[in-house]
Every structure is written in C-alpha cells, then in structure tokens.
Write an enzyme that holds these catalytic residues in place. Structure first.
Site, PDB file in Angstrom:
ATOM      1  N   ASP A 100     -31.760 -39.741 -83.802  1.00 26.00           N
ATOM      2  CA  ASP A 100     -30.338 -39.436 -83.928  1.00 26.00           C
ATOM      3  C   ASP A 100     -29.648 -40.633 -84.583  1.00 26.00           C
ATOM      4  OD1 ASP A 100     -27.839 -38.025 -83.198  1.00 26.00           O
ATOM      5  OD2 ASP A 100     -29.108 -37.104 -81.666  1.00 26.00           O
ATOM      6  N   ASP A 202     -25.167 -37.211 -86.442  1.00 25.86           N
ATOM      7  CA  ASP A 202     -24.156 -36.723 -85.512  1.00 25.86           C
ATOM      8  C   ASP A 202     -22.814 -36.493 -86.215  1.00 25.86           C
ATOM      9  OD1 ASP A 202     -23.625 -36.364 -82.575  1.00 25.86           O
ATOM     10  OD2 ASP A 202     -22.111 -37.901 -82.977  1.00 25.86           O
ATOM     11  N   ASP A 328     -25.522 -29.649 -76.245  1.00 27.73           N
ATOM     12  CA  ASP A 328     -24.071 -29.470 -76.178  1.00 27.73           C
ATOM     13  C   ASP A 328     -23.645 -28.060 -75.773  1.00 27.73           C
ATOM     14  OD1 ASP A 328     -23.507 -32.081 -76.990  1.00 27.73           O
ATOM     15  OD2 ASP A 328     -23.621 -31.541 -79.115  1.00 27.73           O
TER      16      ASP A 328
END
Ligand code: NOJ
Length: 531
Positions: A100, A202, A328
């Site tokens: 990430d 992200d 999420d």
C-alpha cells in the site's frame, strides 16, 4: 498459461490486512512474520499476489493509513529485515507482493508535519495545505472530512487551519509542491528497490484540491445518520485538473522497473474511472473497479448491466479488474448472504479481468459483532454503524481459542467472529463442500484455463431474469457461466446450444453432462460449463 501478458493480467490478488492476519509474537496484533508463516496457505489457495495494507510506522489513528515514516516498518508489525524475508519467501513460492502507498496524507506525527506546523516560514510549511481562518474565525471553507466533521483543523500556535480530508491526525500533503512529489516518488523507489511487485495507491483521486478552495456542493439528500462521506459532493476535492499528470509521472517511474503493477484506489463513476488508464494507457494499470462492491441491488439485471457497461467503457487495450470486498466495505457474505456469496465468488473468479479477494472472504467470513466499547475505527466515532472494525476481525485459521490467530492466552486486538469454529481454514480444508474448497477449486480452474483469465467475455440473452449467463473463450476453448442470483430454483433455457459439461458448481455436488436446452439451478447455484 500465457507468457506474453504481464502477471497481473492472469493473476489473482489477495488483500492481507496485516493487523488481522496472523500474530506471530503473541501481542494480539498480526505481523509480517505471521504473514510469512502463512504463505504456504496462500500458495495452496491458488492466488498469485498479496496486497499488504500499510505496515509502516504509524500512531494507528487510522490503523496504518496515517504514516509517520514511509520507509520503515512499524515495530508492531516487525522490522525491515522481516519484510525482506517476507518478499524472499513469497517470491520463492511464485507469489508477488504489492504494498500500500498512502500519498494523500501523512500522520500528524510525521517529521515533515512536525516541522511544517512549527512556524509559518519553515521549508516544510508548504508541504501541507494551510489557510487563514474565514473572517469569522471559522474554517476557510465548507469542506468536510470523510470521517465526519470539518476537514480543517485550527493550529493554535500558528493561527492557520490545515486540511485533513480524513482524520484530524491525517494532514493532507500539498501535491502542488514539487518537493513533495519528489519526496513521495523517492518512497516509491525505496520499495521498488526492495523488490516489491507494485503498489495499491490509497485515495489516488484526491491528491489535488481546487486551487481556489471553493465550497463543495452539499448533498441535499444527506440526513444525520447517513455515512459522513456522503454529506457533500466532492466538487472541489476529488478528481481535480492536474491529477493525471501526477498519475502519469508515477507510472513512468514504476515502468522504469520490470513488471511492477500500479493499482489505484479510485471510487469514481465509470466514465471518469476509465480515464485513469490514461489516454495512451500510460497511467494506472488497474484503476480499481469497485462497481460490484458498491452495487445498490444485487440482482442479475443490474450485475449484467454493470459488467457489460464496464467492458464497453474500457479503452482499447485496457485490462479490466473486479473487486468484491476490502477493508473499508461490509463483507461480501454479509452484503449478499452466505449462500449467494458462493455465486458471487464464482462471478468474481470467472469474469474477464484481475480479481482482488479480501482475506477471510474465501472462508465465507461475515462482518463480526464488535461491541462499541471495543471499536477503534475513526470512521465509527460518531456512529458505530459505520465502524469498519466488524470487517477487520482476525483471520480464522482453526478451531482453537482465538481461531489460531494469536496464542491461546492473548486476546486479539479485535474479537474473533463467534462462528469461527465452523468457518476456519482447517475445518474448511477438510470439507469437500466448504466455501474454501469452492474458492480453491475456482482458482485451480482459473489458473488452468486461459479462456477464464485472458479469454473474451460475452453476456448471453436468455429469458430468465433471475440468472446471469456469459461466455468466456480463448483459442476455441469455451466456457459458459450460469449464475442464479436468487435463492429460488430457476431454469435457464438455451435452445439449440446442445450439450455442455459442468466442470464446477457452487454447491460442489454436481459435475458432468448437461443439456443446455434447459439448465436447472437450485437457489444461489452457479455452474461453470465447458462447451
Ligand atoms: C482509503 C483506505 O482504504 C481507508 O482504509 C483509509 O481510511 C482511507 N483511505 C484514508 O487513508
């Protein structure tokens, strides 16, 4: 399998949330060594790449999405040496490692921000976004944070507000400042040099904000209790002019290394999403396609529409991808139910495009009950209903205490799901009809069949609106996928199509010849049929 297409065209990506995967040092939190210990499982499962959510030093205000040092490992997850071992061990099993990358904001505890907030004149001040108060002393405009409340925080010492589109502890970097870009590109180089196989970036679409700081348009339909991120339209905070130049720069950098993938997190309408492939296919390799995650109605007509429209909207030569879950959003088996999620997984793993799977979804894990007192997630601070903790509970390895996630005497950071004795790796590996066996078999079939990975896709017209039917084809090898998107029995009629052979069914109890004139399916059943 094809040697000419890059690995991410035919590979399957598996998202690991490091805090929740495997705790190797008995502190209740997962870590890198824990992940390394479980690589054999991932290899057995049949995925091709791991995407690791952030493991960088962080005060954990947003569980690693608030980075205080981009080029190290948080002690809770281990060390850089542990990371090197993880990469080496993964590569020795032909598993790729994608990490990430969090470019939109740092932690407020990052040294860059510490310097920036010290006074108005230091050389890092402009690395973040500062504005004077409005004439009434309030925030400079109406922008709200995606976790709720204003997106501006007054810094008492210097008398200006800083922008944070997420938590107050996540100040946004100023990507208009070229020194910020260079510093953040160095971060990419650092991990590429260490051998990572790519990045998941992200909130990629938020890096640039309106240079006039105009008010966003409020969402008139939002009411208290709705998710905070829907409160206003992101008119001036998302997908702003200038974004694509940055994405192109990143791609150029990534392309200067061999076979590294660039995945972008982009929650955007389809026609805007596909622009992130770049006009010359020189931006993201895989702009994440979340349409099946955000689908309001899980029914055959809507699914077909979404898949066909996506296929149609893809620029020539662009490679598709599909996602059914992440850290999420509510888990798949909660959104569509455990029974239907078998059909949904068959869909994910037989559509054209790179699938991304979320850890635990292969077991049929559902959102777990987390008592509000044990919640941590900043998104749930105003309303526990929007906490993402229930989606992030420990991976269920076996039926021992805490599901084998941590040692029996150590309480994990989040509670283990109540039904872990039934839904866990060991139990399901030993059950020929389990959810995990289905995923394993689907991945096995997919890996063995170019038609199911790089082959063409075509949806089929037929009269039963409860079912979704499509064909995949490569070099004369053809598969028909027939999915019942309801819990009732259905019949799909494909007159004149002759016979086929069921090679895999969601219920794992039916194989062999089938007359395509009338294909019968039980509720939530799906078939992969060789033609
Ligand atoms: C998107 C990530 O997926 C999410 O978990 C995080 O809270 C926000 N970006 C902020 O970094």
């Amino acid at each position: 399998m094809t040697q000419t297409s890059p690995w991410w065209h035919h590979g399957t990506i598996y998202q690991v949330y490091p805090r929740s995967f495997k705790d190797s040092n008995a502190d209740g939190v997962g870590d890198l060594i824990g992940i390394t210990h479980k690589l054999d499982y991932l290899q057995w499962l049949g995925v091709d790449a791991l995407w690791l959510s952030p493991f960088y030093p962080s005060p954990m205000a947003d569980f690693g999405y608030d980075v205080s040092n981009y080029v190290d490992v948080d002690p809770i997850f281990g060390t850089l040496a542990d990371f090197d071992i993880l990469i080496k061990e993964a590569h020795s099993r032909n598993l790729k490692v994608v990490v990430d990358y969090v470019p939109n904001h740092t932690s407020d505890e990052h040294p860059w921000f510490q310097i920036a907030r010290a006074n108005r004149t230091n050389d890092k001040r402009d690395w973040y976004i500062w504005r004077d108060p409005a004439p009434d002393g309030g925030p400079p405009n109406n922008w709200v944070a995606l976790f709720g409340g204003p997106a501006w925080q007054l810094d008492q010492q210097t008398g200006q507000y800083y922008l944070h589109l997420f938590d107050v502890k996540q100040p946004d970097l100023n990507w208009r400042n070229l020194a910020v870009r260079e510093a953040m590109y160095d971060v990419l180089r650092f991990w590429l040099d260490r051998g990572v196989d790519g990045f998941r970036m992200d909130v990629l679409w938020m890096l640039i904000k309106d240079d006039q700081f105009r008010d966003n348009v409020m969402n008139p339909d939002w009411k208290p209790g709705d998710p905070p991120y829907l409160r206003q339209f992101a008119t001036y905070t998302e997908d702003q002019p200038g974004m694509h130049d940055i994405v192109r720069d990143m791609r150029t950098l990534i392309d200067s290394y061999d076979e590294r993938v660039f995945i972008g997190e982009l929650y955007l309408p389809l026609h805007i999403l596909v622009q992130y492939y770049g006009e010359a296919l020189d931006e993201a390799h895989l702009p994440f396609n979340f349409q099946l995650v955000t689908l309001p109605d899980w029914n055959a007509a809507t699914i077909r529409k979404v898949v066909d429209e996506y296929e149609y909207a893809l620029p020539e030569g662009a490679w598709p991808n599909w996602v059914l879950g992440n850290h999420d959003r509510p888990r798949l088996a909660t959104r569509v139910g455990r029974a239907q999620s078998r059909a949904a997984q068959m869909l994910l793993l037989t559509l054209r495009g790179t699938p991304t799977c979320y850890y635990g979804d292969e077991l049929g894990m559902q959102d777990s009950f987390v008592p509000p007192a044990l919640m941590h997630d900043p998104q749930g601070k105003d309303n526990p209903e929007y906490s993402r903790d229930p989606i992030r509970t420990p991976m269920q390895w076996d039926s021992s205490p805490y599901a084998g996630f941590s040692s029996p005497d150590v309480t994990p950071w989040l509670p283990v799901a109540a039904d872990y004795q039934v839904y866990n790796v060991v139990a399901e590996q030993n059950d020929p009809h389990s959810f995990l066996t289905l995923i394993h078999r689907l991945l096995e079939l997919r890996r063995a069949s170019p038609a199911l990975t790089i082959g063409s896709y075509r949806s089929l017209d037929q009269d039963n609106t409860a079912c979704f039917v499509y064909q995949r084809e490569q070099d004369g090898v053809r598969y028909l996928v027939v999915l019942n998107i309801t819990s009732q029995e259905q019949a799909v009629k494909l007159p004149g199509s002759g016979h086929g052979r069921i090679v895999l069914s969601t219920h794992l109890d039916r194989e062999g010849n089938v007359d395509l004139a009338e294909v019968h399916l039980r509720g939530d059943e799906g078939y992969v049929i060789a033609l």
